[in-house]
Design an enzyme around this catalytic site. Structure first.
Site, PDB file in Angstrom:
ATOM      1  CG  HIS A 150      -3.482   9.257   0.225  1.00 10.40           C
ATOM      2  ND1 HIS A 150      -4.208  10.018   1.127  1.00 10.40           N
ATOM      3  CD2 HIS A 150      -4.211   8.126   0.047  1.00 10.40           C
ATOM      4  CE1 HIS A 150      -5.290   9.382   1.489  1.00 10.40           C
ATOM      5  NE2 HIS A 150      -5.326   8.217   0.849  1.00 10.40           N
ATOM      6  CD  GLU A 172      -7.422   5.050  -3.926  1.00  5.57           C
ATOM      7  OE1 GLU A 172      -6.612   4.476  -3.191  1.00  5.57           O
ATOM      8  OE2 GLU A 172      -8.341   5.780  -3.516  1.00  5.57           O
ATOM      9  CG  ASP A 229       0.251   0.858   5.474  1.00  2.00           C
ATOM     10  OD1 ASP A 229      -0.092   1.124   4.319  1.00  2.00           O
ATOM     11  OD2 ASP A 229      -0.305   1.335   6.492  1.00  2.00           O
ATOM     12  CG  HIS A 264      -1.862   1.056   1.368  1.00  2.00           C
ATOM     13  ND1 HIS A 264      -1.911   1.899   2.456  1.00  2.00           N
ATOM     14  CD2 HIS A 264      -2.855   1.472   0.536  1.00  2.00           C
ATOM     15  CE1 HIS A 264      -2.899   2.759   2.304  1.00  2.00           C
ATOM     16  NE2 HIS A 264      -3.490   2.537   1.148  1.00  2.00           N
ATOM     17  NE  ARG A 265      -1.999   5.742   1.400  1.00  2.00           N
ATOM     18  CZ  ARG A 265      -2.515   6.449   2.383  1.00  2.00           C
ATOM     19  NH1 ARG A 265      -1.764   7.343   2.999  1.00  2.00           N
ATOM     20  NH2 ARG A 265      -3.774   6.321   2.745  1.00  2.00           N
ATOM     21  CE  LYS A 293      -6.975   9.065  -2.748  1.00  2.00           C
ATOM     22  NZ  LYS A 293      -7.118   7.729  -2.064  1.00  2.00           N
ATOM     23  CG  ASP A 331      -3.188   6.815  -3.136  1.00  2.00           C
ATOM     24  OD1 ASP A 331      -4.240   6.166  -3.109  1.00  2.00           O
ATOM     25  OD2 ASP A 331      -2.251   6.638  -2.323  1.00  2.00           O
ATOM     26  CD  GLU A 376      -3.223   2.108  -3.038  1.00  2.00           C
ATOM     27  OE1 GLU A 376      -4.297   2.711  -3.118  1.00  2.00           O
ATOM     28  OE2 GLU A 376      -2.228   2.577  -2.419  1.00  2.00           O
TER      29      GLU A 376
HETATM   30  O1  G3P Z   1      -6.627   1.073  -2.482  1.00  2.00           O
HETATM   31  C1  G3P Z   1      -6.871   0.894  -1.157  1.00  2.00           C
HETATM   32  C2  G3P Z   1      -6.670   2.139  -0.338  1.00  2.00           C
HETATM   33  O2  G3P Z   1      -5.515   2.791  -0.788  1.00  2.00           O
HETATM   34  C3  G3P Z   1      -7.820   3.085  -0.396  1.00  2.00           C
HETATM   35  O3  G3P Z   1      -7.755   4.114   0.532  1.00  2.00           O
HETATM   36  O4  G3P Z   1      -7.168   6.326   1.383  1.00  2.00           O
HETATM   37  O5  G3P Z   1      -5.470   4.522   1.442  1.00  2.00           O
HETATM   38  O6  G3P Z   1      -6.113   5.556  -0.725  1.00  2.00           O
HETATM   39  P1  G3P Z   1      -6.568   5.179   0.659  1.00  2.00           P
HETATM   40 MG    MG Z   2      -4.970   4.381  -2.136  1.00  2.00          MG
END
Ligand code: G3P
Ligand code: MG
Length: 267
Positions: free
Chosen positions: A60, A119, A251, A18-19, A121, A47, A45
């Site tokens: 993000h 992702e 994470d 994640h990120r 936004k 954003d 992943e």
């Molecule tokens: O893609 C899952 C997650 O990243 C969604 O929420 O706020 O972490 O981008 P957020």
């Molecule tokens: Mg995300």
């Protein structure tokens, strides 16, 4: 794993960083993505938002305060202004000088090495969509870099998906980008299944708090994968894997690997 088709043949949960490797690196920086690759994640992943001059960049928040030394909205800054900012020091002085990457820089870095969950936004969603809307720019970029089988597009803004599918039809492409509706608030199993069917989704990516064994069962029986977010607790990772989640967005990719290996040993 650099390719989703290859990943599908692997009989274990997918490790989605994640990120990037957000637990140990400044999120959404090239350092965080390189670290995710180094520890053997299957997918990163990230954003994306648009700059003032309409370049998709990897960040993000809609503002700069939390993850850079800048101020104001991302959308108020040009790419060259954003490139002046430090996106690493807020996390640790060790990462001083890390920049906000463009989506293209990120894709060039990971190409052939790892799959990518982009992702989009909500703040970059525009209605009506101009020709250089973020989703169309992403389609063009992914096609130019020949990465269609390495990319999964997700968004809380579900209207984006039909535009992506239309872009592929309009451009005469036989393979469309894989898409994943994100869902933050609870949705009944019936509605979640209907959403994925209507969108011709590849996967359903819900907040992990709403995931139950029957939701996983129903989604998989309907032909959809399921990637809950964001799980950093070892016990919860173990539970979701036992329930049959296709993969976990975390994470902490190394912790997730530890859990996967432990469960494999228990078999
Ligand atoms: O893609 C899952 C997650 O990243 C969604 O929420 O706020 O972490 O981008 P957020
Ligand atoms: Mg995300």
């Amino acid at each position: 794993m650099e390719n989703i088709i290859r990943m599908e043949k692997v009989k274990r949960p997918w490790v989605v960083a994640h990120r990037g490797y957000r637990g140990l690196y400044p999120e959404n920086t090239l350092a965080a993505f390189e670290a995710a690759i180094a520890v053997g994640a299957d997918m990163v992943e990230l954003d994306v938002c648009l700059t003032r001059d309409r370049v998709p960049v990897v960040i993000h928040d809609k503002t700069l305060y939390r993850t850079t030394d800048g101020k104001g909205l991302v959308s108020e800054h040009s790419l060259s202004e954003l490139k002046e900012l430090d996106a690493g020091s807020w996390f640790s002085s060790e990462f001083k000088g890390e920049a906000v990457p463009t989506l293209e820089e990120l894709l060039q870095l990971v190409r052939g090495k790892i799959s990518v969950n982009i992702e989009i936004k909500q703040d970059s969603f525009e209605s009506p969509a101009p020709p250089d809307a973020i989703e169309f720019q992403i389609c063009e970029l992914v096609e130019r870099l020949e990465m269609v089988d390495s990319v999964l597009i997700s968004s809380f803004e579900h209207f984006i998906f039909s535009r992506i599918q239309r872009w592929y039809r309009d451009h005469g492409k036989s393979t469309a980008l894989r898409i994943a509706p994100l869902q933050e608030v609870p949705l009944s199993e019936e509605l979640a299944l209907g959403l994925c069917q209507r969108q011709s989704a590849y996967s359903y990516n819900p907040n992990e708090n709403h995931v139950t064994p029957s939701l996983i069962e129903i989604m998989k029986a309907g032909g959809f994968r399921i990637f809950p977010y964001t799980i950093n607790d070892e016990k919860r990772m173990e539970q979701l894997i036992k329930w049959g989640a296709t993969g976990i967005i975390s994470d902490e990719p190394e912790l997730l690997w530890k859990v996967i290996r432990k469960l494999k040993g228990d078999e």
